[in-house]
Design an enzyme around this catalytic site. Structure first.
Site, mmCIF file in Angstrom:
data_model
loop_
_atom_site.group_PDB
_atom_site.id
_atom_site.type_symbol
_atom_site.label_atom_id
_atom_site.label_comp_id
_atom_site.label_asym_id
_atom_site.label_seq_id
_atom_site.Cartn_x
_atom_site.Cartn_y
_atom_site.Cartn_z
ATOM 1 C CB SER A 172 2.342 2.509 4.469
ATOM 2 O OG SER A 172 1.732 1.319 4.034
ATOM 3 C CB ALA A 211 3.210 -7.197 5.245
ATOM 4 C CE1 TYR A 270 -3.596 -8.626 9.783
ATOM 5 C CE2 TYR A 270 -4.430 -7.710 11.944
ATOM 6 C CZ TYR A 270 -3.476 -7.493 10.788
ATOM 7 O OH TYR A 270 -2.928 -6.264 10.559
ATOM 8 C CE1 TYR A 319 -8.245 -7.048 6.613
ATOM 9 C CE2 TYR A 319 -7.342 -8.443 8.339
ATOM 10 C CZ TYR A 319 -8.027 -8.240 7.246
ATOM 11 O OH TYR A 319 -8.660 -9.557 6.731
ATOM 12 C CB SER A 354 1.591 -6.570 0.717
ATOM 13 O OG SER A 354 1.144 -6.873 2.063
ATOM 14 C CE1 TYR A 384 -4.150 -1.856 -0.467
ATOM 15 C CE2 TYR A 384 -3.866 -2.642 1.674
ATOM 16 C CZ TYR A 384 -4.315 -2.368 0.565
ATOM 17 O OH TYR A 384 -5.324 -3.482 0.285
HETATM 18 P P1 NAI Z 1 4.038 -3.897 2.702
HETATM 19 O O1 NAI Z 1 5.012 -5.210 3.236
HETATM 20 O O2 NAI Z 1 4.315 -3.384 1.549
HETATM 21 O O3 NAI Z 1 4.531 -2.926 3.995
HETATM 22 C C1 NAI Z 1 4.790 -3.260 5.382
HETATM 23 C C2 NAI Z 1 6.116 -2.296 5.321
HETATM 24 O O4 NAI Z 1 6.588 -2.172 6.742
HETATM 25 C C3 NAI Z 1 7.532 -3.062 4.814
HETATM 26 O O5 NAI Z 1 8.078 -1.983 3.684
HETATM 27 C C4 NAI Z 1 8.194 -3.264 5.684
HETATM 28 O O6 NAI Z 1 9.684 -3.121 5.436
HETATM 29 C C5 NAI Z 1 8.137 -2.372 7.016
HETATM 30 N N1 NAI Z 1 8.410 -2.433 8.126
HETATM 31 C C6 NAI Z 1 8.337 -3.402 9.193
HETATM 32 N N2 NAI Z 1 8.907 -3.041 10.348
HETATM 33 C C7 NAI Z 1 9.344 -1.988 10.053
HETATM 34 C C8 NAI Z 1 10.034 -1.099 11.200
HETATM 35 N N3 NAI Z 1 10.075 -1.418 12.403
HETATM 36 N N4 NAI Z 1 10.376 0.122 10.776
HETATM 37 C C9 NAI Z 1 10.008 0.612 9.444
HETATM 38 N N5 NAI Z 1 9.349 -0.165 8.522
HETATM 39 C C10 NAI Z 1 8.853 -1.422 8.865
HETATM 40 O O7 NAI Z 1 2.861 -4.669 3.288
HETATM 41 P P2 NAI Z 1 1.409 -3.918 3.396
HETATM 42 O O8 NAI Z 1 0.369 -4.984 3.465
HETATM 43 O O9 NAI Z 1 1.234 -3.044 2.245
HETATM 44 O O10 NAI Z 1 1.457 -2.943 4.761
HETATM 45 C C11 NAI Z 1 1.071 -1.490 4.853
HETATM 46 C C12 NAI Z 1 0.089 -1.646 5.795
HETATM 47 O O11 NAI Z 1 -1.098 -1.895 5.374
HETATM 48 C C13 NAI Z 1 0.158 -1.965 7.169
HETATM 49 O O12 NAI Z 1 -0.217 -1.185 8.362
HETATM 50 C C14 NAI Z 1 -0.604 -3.208 7.166
HETATM 51 O O13 NAI Z 1 -1.145 -3.655 8.494
HETATM 52 C C15 NAI Z 1 -1.682 -2.521 6.256
HETATM 53 N N6 NAI Z 1 -2.822 -3.445 5.749
HETATM 54 C C16 NAI Z 1 -2.596 -4.287 4.797
HETATM 55 C C17 NAI Z 1 -3.522 -5.217 4.463
HETATM 56 C C18 NAI Z 1 -3.275 -6.316 3.263
HETATM 57 O O14 NAI Z 1 -4.034 -7.220 2.970
HETATM 58 N N7 NAI Z 1 -2.066 -6.223 2.700
HETATM 59 C C19 NAI Z 1 -5.054 -4.909 4.788
HETATM 60 C C20 NAI Z 1 -5.268 -3.904 5.680
HETATM 61 C C21 NAI Z 1 -4.374 -2.992 6.085
#
Ligand code: NAI
Length: 286
Positions: free
Chosen positions: A120, A224, A182, A172, A222, A16
């Site tokens: 994010s 994650a 989750y 979420y 993604s 995202y």
């Molecule tokens: P993503 O893997 O693209 O993003 C997560 C990012 O967090 C990664 O780039 C990772 O390197 C970074 N990260 C983890 N620990 C960290 C730290 N200590 N310091 C700095 N960066 C750190 O995955 P996504 O899914 O796009 O996640 C982005 C947001 O969206 C998150 O808050 C996630 O919970 C939320 N989200 C995702 C959903 C999904 O289905 N993918 C649904 C609803 C919310």
């Protein structure tokens, strides 16, 4: 109009954060990103080698430019908080100034101020474990990386944000409804993030004239999400049960973020905005 956006949590072109960066870039914002230290090298290398060029294309045909990539670990507020084993870790030792406080200071030196702050990122080391099997350490780690990280980012960036600016995080529905799978305290972390959105909207609004909102996003494949292990099932469930029976694209979340960051949303703060094809509104699967 020359707005500057700092997006924390971009390490590839699948999540995202990347989609939000693109929507903000398409709307004319200058893009700064914060990338998790252990993921920095591969992200910068891939970007440099053109691996993301196809995903960098904006609606007008130009490529999204990232003005600067900052190494960031959002579980550490300042250098005093970093334990020795992390300091000397090979992946960390090669970068510097990656605690939240230092990143904000560096952004200030480089760009003076920003207008848009995006959180994010999330991390829960025990996310695959049910809550009842989650350790205290795993639970607190989830809250630290996924919830307090946002408090910390705002605390350090608000002083360099221009009045009228806007901040957005990603949440979420597992915060408020039962989503088996989750785990690890991640549902708890999202509940904290949503509650904090209200309190932070009050404090940031009164003191800095900054808006604070969170987007409750539907499932996206993604990096994650793949680590959690049930993402394909959640996407299928949404396709079968949501009011809008289509796959959710990251761009749809990016566009909502661009709206929330813009003056079009000048009276919207403290809100949880659902971008999930309406799934949250269903009471029962059909
Ligand atoms: P993503 O893997 O693209 O993003 C997560 C990012 O967090 C990664 O780039 C990772 O390197 C970074 N990260 C983890 N620990 C960290 C730290 N200590 N310091 C700095 N960066 C750190 O995955 P996504 O899914 O796009 O996640 C982005 C947001 O969206 C998150 O808050 C996630 O919970 C939320 N989200 C995702 C959903 C999904 O289905 N993918 C649904 C609803 C919310």
């Amino acid at each position: 109009k020359g707005k500057k956006a700092f997006i924390a949590g971009v390490a590839d072109d699948n999540g995202y954060g990347w989609a939000i960066a693109k929507s903000l870039a398409a709307a004319g914002a200058e893009i700064l990103v914060g990338t998790w230290v252990p993921a920095l090298n591969i992200f910068e290398t891939s970007l440099r080698r053109g691996k993301f060029d196809e995903s960098r294309v904006l609606p007008d045909g130009s490529l999204m430019e990232i003005a600067k990539i900052y190494p960031l670990d959002a579980v550490f507020d300042s250098p005093e908080d970093v334990p020795e084993d992390v300091k000397t870790n090979k992946r960390y030792a090669g970068s510097s100034n990656w605690t939240v406080k230092e990143v904000a200071e560096t952004v200030k030196q480089d760009f003076g101020s920003i207008d848009i702050l995006v959180h994010s990122l999330a991390n829960g080391p025990e996310v695959t474990k049910p809550l009842l099997e989650t350790s205290r350490h795993g639970y607190l780690a989830a809250i630290s990386a996924s919830s307090y990280s946002y408090v910390s980012l705002l605390k350090h960036f608000l002083p360099i944000m221009n009045p009228g600016g806007s901040s957005i995080s990603l949440t979420y529905i597992a915060s408020e409804r039962i989503i088996p799978g989750y785990g690890g305290g991640m549902s708890s972390a999202k509940a904290a993030l949503e509650s904090d959105t209200k309190v932070l909207a009050f404090e940031a609004g009164r003191k800095y004239k900054i808006r604070v909102n969170t987007i409750s996003a539907g499932p996206l494949r993604s990096r994650a999400a793949k680590a959690i292990g049930f993402i394909d099932m959640m996407i299928d469930y949404s396709l079968a049960n949501a009011p809008l029976q289509k796959e959710l694209s990251a761009e749809e979340v990016g566009n909502t973020a661009a709206f929330l960051a813009s003056p079009l949303a000048s009276a919207v703060t403290g809100a949880v905005v659902y971008v999930d094809n309406g799934l949250n509104a269903m009471g029962v699967g059909v």
